[in-house]
Design a protein around this motif. Structure first.
Motif, PDB file in Angstrom:
ATOM      1  N   LEU A  79       0.829  -1.206   0.000  1.00  0.00           N
ATOM      2  CA  LEU A  79       0.000   0.000   0.000  1.00  0.00           C
ATOM      3  C   LEU A  79       0.867   1.261   0.000  1.00  0.00           C
ATOM      4  O   LEU A  79       0.596   2.199  -0.746  1.00  0.00           O
ATOM      5  CB  LEU A  79      -0.930  -0.011   1.210  1.00  0.00           C
ATOM      6  N   VAL A  80       1.923   1.254   0.804  1.00  0.00           N
ATOM      7  CA  VAL A  80       2.836   2.406   0.845  1.00  0.00           C
ATOM      8  C   VAL A  80       3.520   2.577  -0.508  1.00  0.00           C
ATOM      9  O   VAL A  80       3.670   3.699  -1.003  1.00  0.00           O
ATOM     10  CB  VAL A  80       3.864   2.255   1.983  1.00  0.00           C
ATOM     11  N   PHE A  81       3.927   1.465  -1.135  1.00  0.00           N
ATOM     12  CA  PHE A  81       4.574   1.565  -2.439  1.00  0.00           C
ATOM     13  C   PHE A  81       3.613   2.143  -3.486  1.00  0.00           C
ATOM     14  O   PHE A  81       3.974   3.046  -4.235  1.00  0.00           O
ATOM     15  CB  PHE A  81       5.086   0.204  -2.910  1.00  0.00           C
ATOM     16  N   VAL A  82       2.398   1.638  -3.526  1.00  0.00           N
ATOM     17  CA  VAL A  82       1.420   2.132  -4.506  1.00  0.00           C
ATOM     18  C   VAL A  82       1.113   3.603  -4.251  1.00  0.00           C
ATOM     19  O   VAL A  82       1.033   4.407  -5.189  1.00  0.00           O
ATOM     20  CB  VAL A  82       0.137   1.279  -4.475  1.00  0.00           C
ATOM     21  N   ALA A  83       0.963   3.980  -2.984  1.00  0.00           N
ATOM     22  CA  ALA A  83       0.711   5.385  -2.655  1.00  0.00           C
ATOM     23  C   ALA A  83       1.891   6.257  -3.056  1.00  0.00           C
ATOM     24  O   ALA A  83       1.706   7.379  -3.540  1.00  0.00           O
ATOM     25  CB  ALA A  83       0.428   5.533  -1.164  1.00  0.00           C
ATOM     26  N   SER A  84       3.113   5.736  -2.902  1.00  0.00           N
ATOM     27  CA  SER A  84       4.283   6.532  -3.269  1.00  0.00           C
ATOM     28  C   SER A  84       4.373   6.726  -4.779  1.00  0.00           C
ATOM     29  O   SER A  84       4.964   7.704  -5.245  1.00  0.00           O
ATOM     30  CB  SER A  84       5.572   5.893  -2.749  1.00  0.00           C
TER      31      SER A  84
ATOM     32  N   PRO B  54       5.602  12.303  -7.553  1.00  0.00           N
ATOM     33  CA  PRO B  54       6.653  12.308  -8.571  1.00  0.00           C
ATOM     34  C   PRO B  54       7.937  11.699  -8.022  1.00  0.00           C
ATOM     35  O   PRO B  54       8.265  11.856  -6.853  1.00  0.00           O
ATOM     36  CB  PRO B  54       6.840  13.796  -8.891  1.00  0.00           C
ATOM     37  N   GLY B  55       8.618  10.958  -8.863  1.00  0.00           N
ATOM     38  CA  GLY B  55       9.881  10.356  -8.457  1.00  0.00           C
ATOM     39  C   GLY B  55      10.110   9.036  -9.172  1.00  0.00           C
ATOM     40  O   GLY B  55       9.258   8.548  -9.904  1.00  0.00           O
ATOM     41  N   PRO B  56      11.251   8.434  -8.930  1.00  0.00           N
ATOM     42  CA  PRO B  56      11.644   7.220  -9.648  1.00  0.00           C
ATOM     43  C   PRO B  56      11.237   5.920  -8.927  1.00  0.00           C
ATOM     44  O   PRO B  56      11.962   4.933  -8.967  1.00  0.00           O
ATOM     45  CB  PRO B  56      13.159   7.349  -9.702  1.00  0.00           C
ATOM     46  N   GLN B  57      10.086   5.886  -8.251  1.00  0.00           N
ATOM     47  CA  GLN B  57       9.700   4.718  -7.473  1.00  0.00           C
ATOM     48  C   GLN B  57       9.645   3.446  -8.316  1.00  0.00           C
ATOM     49  O   GLN B  57      10.114   2.390  -7.892  1.00  0.00           O
ATOM     50  CB  GLN B  57       8.341   4.929  -6.794  1.00  0.00           C
ATOM     51  N   PHE B  58       9.066   3.529  -9.496  1.00  0.00           N
ATOM     52  CA  PHE B  58       8.929   2.346 -10.344  1.00  0.00           C
ATOM     53  C   PHE B  58      10.303   1.836 -10.788  1.00  0.00           C
ATOM     54  O   PHE B  58      10.544   0.630 -10.813  1.00  0.00           O
ATOM     55  CB  PHE B  58       8.043   2.650 -11.555  1.00  0.00           C
TER      56      PHE B  58
END
Length: 63
Positions: free
Chosen positions: A37-42, A46-50
């Motif tokens: 859930l935290v990953f999906v919310a992040s 904007p940012g390089p999360q993926f």
């Protein structure tokens, strides 16, 4: 006596896509669904999360 060091590995039992979030949850004793859930919310920010997820998928060994 010290506890044995646990390594960060991708989870095979708590895996939805690659097991990265499940592996992080197992390593630190967190709930895997909260980590997801935290990953999906992040990803909404904007940012390089993926790209970080993809890099972790490649670099973290499977259990």
């Amino acid at each position: 006596m010290t506890a044995p060091a646990r390594r960060l590995t991708r989870s095979t039992s708590n895996s939805w896509i690659a097991g990265v979030c499940g592996g992080l949850a197992e390593r630190y004793g967190w709930n895997p669904n909260v980590v997801r859930l935290v990953f999906v919310a992040s990803c909404l920010l904007p940012g390089p999360q993926f790209l970080i997820y993809l890099a972790m998928w490649i670099l973290i060994p499977k259990k």
